[in-house]
Design a protein around this motif. Structure first.
Motif, PDB file in Angstrom:
ATOM      1  N   THR A  72       0.805  -1.223   0.000  1.00 31.73           N
ATOM      2  CA  THR A  72       0.000   0.000   0.000  1.00 31.73           C
ATOM      3  C   THR A  72       0.840   1.276   0.000  1.00 31.73           C
ATOM      4  O   THR A  72       0.287   2.363  -0.122  1.00 31.73           O
ATOM      5  CB  THR A  72      -0.951   0.022   1.211  1.00 31.73           C
ATOM      6  OG1 THR A  72      -0.184   0.008   2.420  1.00 31.73           O
ATOM      7  CG2 THR A  72      -1.884  -1.182   1.199  1.00 31.73           C
ATOM      8  N   LYS A  73       2.159   1.166   0.129  1.00 30.03           N
ATOM      9  CA  LYS A  73       2.993   2.360   0.073  1.00 30.03           C
ATOM     10  C   LYS A  73       3.094   2.817  -1.380  1.00 30.03           C
ATOM     11  O   LYS A  73       2.990   2.012  -2.313  1.00 30.03           O
ATOM     12  CB  LYS A  73       4.373   2.088   0.679  1.00 30.03           C
ATOM     13  CG  LYS A  73       5.195   1.078  -0.046  1.00 30.03           C
ATOM     14  CD  LYS A  73       6.295   0.490   0.847  1.00 30.03           C
ATOM     15  CE  LYS A  73       7.226   1.532   1.400  1.00 30.03           C
ATOM     16  NZ  LYS A  73       8.314   0.924   2.212  1.00 30.03           N
ATOM     17  N   LYS A  74       3.267   4.108  -1.605  1.00 29.80           N
ATOM     18  CA  LYS A  74       3.260   4.678  -2.952  1.00 29.80           C
ATOM     19  C   LYS A  74       4.219   3.969  -3.895  1.00 29.80           C
ATOM     20  O   LYS A  74       3.892   3.700  -5.051  1.00 29.80           O
ATOM     21  CB  LYS A  74       3.599   6.169  -2.901  1.00 29.80           C
ATOM     22  CG  LYS A  74       2.496   7.045  -2.361  1.00 29.80           C
ATOM     23  CD  LYS A  74       2.912   8.507  -2.392  1.00 29.80           C
ATOM     24  CE  LYS A  74       1.821   9.406  -1.830  1.00 29.80           C
ATOM     25  NZ  LYS A  74       2.230  10.843  -1.838  1.00 29.80           N
ATOM     26  N   ARG A  77       2.688   0.360  -5.100  1.00 31.79           N
ATOM     27  CA  ARG A  77       1.354   0.153  -5.681  1.00 31.79           C
ATOM     28  C   ARG A  77       1.369  -0.290  -7.143  1.00 31.79           C
ATOM     29  O   ARG A  77       0.707  -1.244  -7.532  1.00 31.79           O
ATOM     30  CB  ARG A  77       0.518   1.433  -5.544  1.00 31.79           C
ATOM     31  CG  ARG A  77       0.093   1.729  -4.120  1.00 31.79           C
ATOM     32  CD  ARG A  77      -0.602   3.066  -4.017  1.00 31.79           C
ATOM     33  NE  ARG A  77      -0.950   3.358  -2.629  1.00 31.79           N
ATOM     34  CZ  ARG A  77      -1.396   4.540  -2.216  1.00 31.79           C
ATOM     35  NH1 ARG A  77      -1.543   5.531  -3.080  1.00 31.79           N
ATOM     36  NH2 ARG A  77      -1.682   4.721  -0.945  1.00 31.79           N
ATOM     37  N   THR A  93      -3.837  -2.541  -2.991  1.00 29.57           N
ATOM     38  CA  THR A  93      -2.844  -1.465  -3.063  1.00 29.57           C
ATOM     39  C   THR A  93      -3.266  -0.208  -2.306  1.00 29.57           C
ATOM     40  O   THR A  93      -2.456   0.715  -2.164  1.00 29.57           O
ATOM     41  CB  THR A  93      -2.576  -1.067  -4.531  1.00 29.57           C
ATOM     42  OG1 THR A  93      -3.813  -0.657  -5.135  1.00 29.57           O
ATOM     43  CG2 THR A  93      -1.981  -2.208  -5.322  1.00 29.57           C
ATOM     44  N   GLU A  94      -4.507  -0.141  -1.854  1.00 27.12           N
ATOM     45  CA  GLU A  94      -4.980   1.061  -1.174  1.00 27.12           C
ATOM     46  C   GLU A  94      -4.805   0.963   0.340  1.00 27.12           C
ATOM     47  O   GLU A  94      -4.173   1.788   0.959  1.00 27.12           O
ATOM     48  CB  GLU A  94      -6.446   1.333  -1.522  1.00 27.12           C
ATOM     49  CG  GLU A  94      -6.662   1.723  -2.976  1.00 27.12           C
ATOM     50  CD  GLU A  94      -5.899   2.976  -3.369  1.00 27.12           C
ATOM     51  OE1 GLU A  94      -5.916   3.966  -2.595  1.00 27.12           O
ATOM     52  OE2 GLU A  94      -5.256   2.972  -4.440  1.00 27.12           O
ATOM     53  N   ARG A  95      -5.389  -0.047   0.929  1.00 31.15           N
ATOM     54  CA  ARG A  95      -5.226  -0.286   2.369  1.00 31.15           C
ATOM     55  C   ARG A  95      -5.617  -1.721   2.677  1.00 31.15           C
ATOM     56  O   ARG A  95      -6.328  -2.362   1.906  1.00 31.15           O
ATOM     57  CB  ARG A  95      -6.059   0.693   3.204  1.00 31.15           C
ATOM     58  CG  ARG A  95      -7.569   0.515   3.110  1.00 31.15           C
ATOM     59  CD  ARG A  95      -8.285   1.444   4.082  1.00 31.15           C
ATOM     60  NE  ARG A  95      -9.728   1.368   3.968  1.00 31.15           N
ATOM     61  CZ  ARG A  95     -10.483   0.446   4.569  1.00 31.15           C
ATOM     62  NH1 ARG A  95      -9.911  -0.492   5.316  1.00 31.15           N
ATOM     63  NH2 ARG A  95     -11.804   0.444   4.422  1.00 31.15           N
ATOM     64  N   TRP A  96      -5.123  -2.208   3.801  1.00 27.95           N
ATOM     65  CA  TRP A  96      -5.470  -3.562   4.214  1.00 27.95           C
ATOM     66  C   TRP A  96      -6.903  -3.589   4.727  1.00 27.95           C
ATOM     67  O   TRP A  96      -7.340  -2.679   5.423  1.00 27.95           O
ATOM     68  CB  TRP A  96      -4.520  -4.047   5.303  1.00 27.95           C
ATOM     69  CG  TRP A  96      -4.896  -5.399   5.851  1.00 27.95           C
ATOM     70  CD1 TRP A  96      -5.388  -5.687   7.087  1.00 27.95           C
ATOM     71  CD2 TRP A  96      -4.826  -6.642   5.139  1.00 27.95           C
ATOM     72  NE1 TRP A  96      -5.628  -7.033   7.202  1.00 27.95           N
ATOM     73  CE2 TRP A  96      -5.288  -7.644   6.011  1.00 27.95           C
ATOM     74  CE3 TRP A  96      -4.419  -6.997   3.857  1.00 27.95           C
ATOM     75  CZ2 TRP A  96      -5.358  -8.982   5.657  1.00 27.95           C
ATOM     76  CZ3 TRP A  96      -4.482  -8.336   3.505  1.00 27.95           C
ATOM     77  CH2 TRP A  96      -4.941  -9.303   4.380  1.00 27.95           C
ATOM     78  N   LEU A 147     -10.876   0.140  -3.839  1.00 33.03           N
ATOM     79  CA  LEU A 147     -10.446  -0.600  -2.655  1.00 33.03           C
ATOM     80  C   LEU A 147     -10.466  -2.109  -2.855  1.00 33.03           C
ATOM     81  O   LEU A 147      -9.571  -2.829  -2.419  1.00 33.03           O
ATOM     82  CB  LEU A 147     -11.346  -0.232  -1.471  1.00 33.03           C
ATOM     83  CG  LEU A 147     -11.007  -0.837  -0.107  1.00 33.03           C
ATOM     84  CD1 LEU A 147      -9.615  -0.402   0.341  1.00 33.03           C
ATOM     85  CD2 LEU A 147     -12.043  -0.436   0.922  1.00 33.03           C
ATOM     86  N   LYS A 168       4.989  -1.854   7.567  1.00 38.73           N
ATOM     87  CA  LYS A 168       3.826  -1.033   7.210  1.00 38.73           C
ATOM     88  C   LYS A 168       2.551  -1.873   7.190  1.00 38.73           C
ATOM     89  O   LYS A 168       1.470  -1.410   7.546  1.00 38.73           O
ATOM     90  CB  LYS A 168       4.040  -0.377   5.848  1.00 38.73           C
ATOM     91  CG  LYS A 168       2.865   0.508   5.411  1.00 38.73           C
ATOM     92  CD  LYS A 168       3.182   1.278   4.151  1.00 38.73           C
ATOM     93  CE  LYS A 168       1.975   2.106   3.681  1.00 38.73           C
ATOM     94  NZ  LYS A 168       1.493   3.059   4.693  1.00 38.73           N
ATOM     95  N   GLU A 169       2.678  -3.120   6.757  1.00 38.41           N
ATOM     96  CA  GLU A 169       1.515  -4.008   6.643  1.00 38.41           C
ATOM     97  C   GLU A 169       1.421  -4.942   7.855  1.00 38.41           C
ATOM     98  O   GLU A 169       1.069  -6.101   7.742  1.00 38.41           O
ATOM     99  CB  GLU A 169       1.614  -4.830   5.346  1.00 38.41           C
ATOM    100  CG  GLU A 169       1.984  -4.054   4.105  1.00 38.41           C
ATOM    101  CD  GLU A 169       0.990  -2.959   3.739  1.00 38.41           C
ATOM    102  OE1 GLU A 169      -0.117  -2.921   4.333  1.00 38.41           O
ATOM    103  OE2 GLU A 169       1.301  -2.132   2.868  1.00 38.41           O
TER     104      GLU A 169
END
Length: 293
Positions: A72-74, A77, A93-96, A147, A168-169
């Protein structure tokens, strides 16, 4: 299946870790040295880890197992979406989505709702709806597709997770551990490899590093074409950036992102530079000043 190539890994900066003061001691077995305050990965170890992960994914694919790519980090993606689509895998790729692995039924309801809306739009019923109603449905489809679009066909939990930057995840990794689902992850020097089934030590901040690692993992899941539009150059010594008059923090951020020559940075847009961790508007101005000076 594509074989890991040490020269290519060097060229895209897979070997650059974080600043030494930010490291996790549990990553010590994968670190070769420290240079200019930045940890350098042992790419021999990285190659071995990659091969282990590829074998696992290849065996899983032969059994018909499904994989979910997550980043999900830029910087991740684009590569996550590209390589997942190339091998017909699922991706986010947007958020978990909390509960995807531990409470799949709830997530499935949201996915089913998106399918329902898309079916309405493609049916004869669509023309009978008011303009306002069509607008509301279009807006909901757009929001949900952004999403959920990468998991639209998912009908059960995946059998493996491929993650870029497990720090991050961390929620996804936690759910995978609880659900007993193996995790393959590109993990930097500040991560904890003990939580990962198949850790791949390497630079998880540079887009070129991420793209290369994901291409190798994707090749274990299915046939992928060797990209020739952007040939990989031979690795160059970091003399220009390291020896420039740029502030140390800016140098480290650029080197960490896989850039070794100022000439390489000259072709990069301001937007791409701002996406590099550790670079802000002032740093970009300093870089442009150095390039035009």
């Amino acid at each position: 299946m594509k074989r890991p190539n040490l020269q290519k890994m060097l060229a895209v900066g897979v070997h650059f870790g974080h600043r030494a003061r930010k490291w996790n001691p549990k990553m010590k077995p994968y670190i070769y040295a420290k240079k200019n305050g930045v940890h350098i990965f042992d790419l021999i170890a990285t190659k071995k880890c990659l091969q282990d992960a590829q074998k696992f994914l290849s065996d899983l694919a032969k059994k018909g197992g499904k994989v979910l790519f997550l980043g999900t980090k830029k910087q991740a993606r684009e590569a996550v979406k590209k390589w997942a689509e190339k091998v017909g895998a699922f991706y986010l790729t947007e958020r978990w989505l909390g509960g995807l692995l531990t409470n799949f039924n709830e997530v499935e309801k949201a996915v089913a709702r998106l399918r329902e809306l898309k079916e309405i739009k493609s049916s004869a019923q669509w023309e009978e709806l008011s303009t306002r109603k069509q607008h509301m449905i279009n807006r909901e489809i757009h929001k949900k597709e952004k999403l959920l679009g990468g998991i639209l066909g998912m009908q059960e939990k995946p059998q493996a997770l491929i993650v870029v930057d497990p720090r991050k995840e961390k929620m996804a990794v936690k759910e995978a551990v609880e659900a007993g689902i193996p995790v393959v992850a590109l993990i930097d020097t500040n991560g904890n490899p003990e939580l990962i089934s198949y850790p791949i030590p390497g630079n998880d901040d540079a887009s070129r590093s991420i793209d290369l690692i994901l291409s190798l993992l994707a090749s274990a899941l299915g046939d992928v074409e060797e990209e020739t539009s952007r040939p990989v150059s031979k690795p160059k010594p970091p003399a220009e950036i390291a020896g420039s008059s740029l502030p140390g923090r800016v140098k480290n951020a650029l080197i960490k992102a896989g850039y070794t020559k100022l000439s390489e940075v000259q072709k990069v847009s301001d937007e791409e530079l701002l996406a590099i961790k550790g670079l802000g508007k002032k740093a970009v101005e300093e870089i442009r000043k150095q390039l035009t000076g």
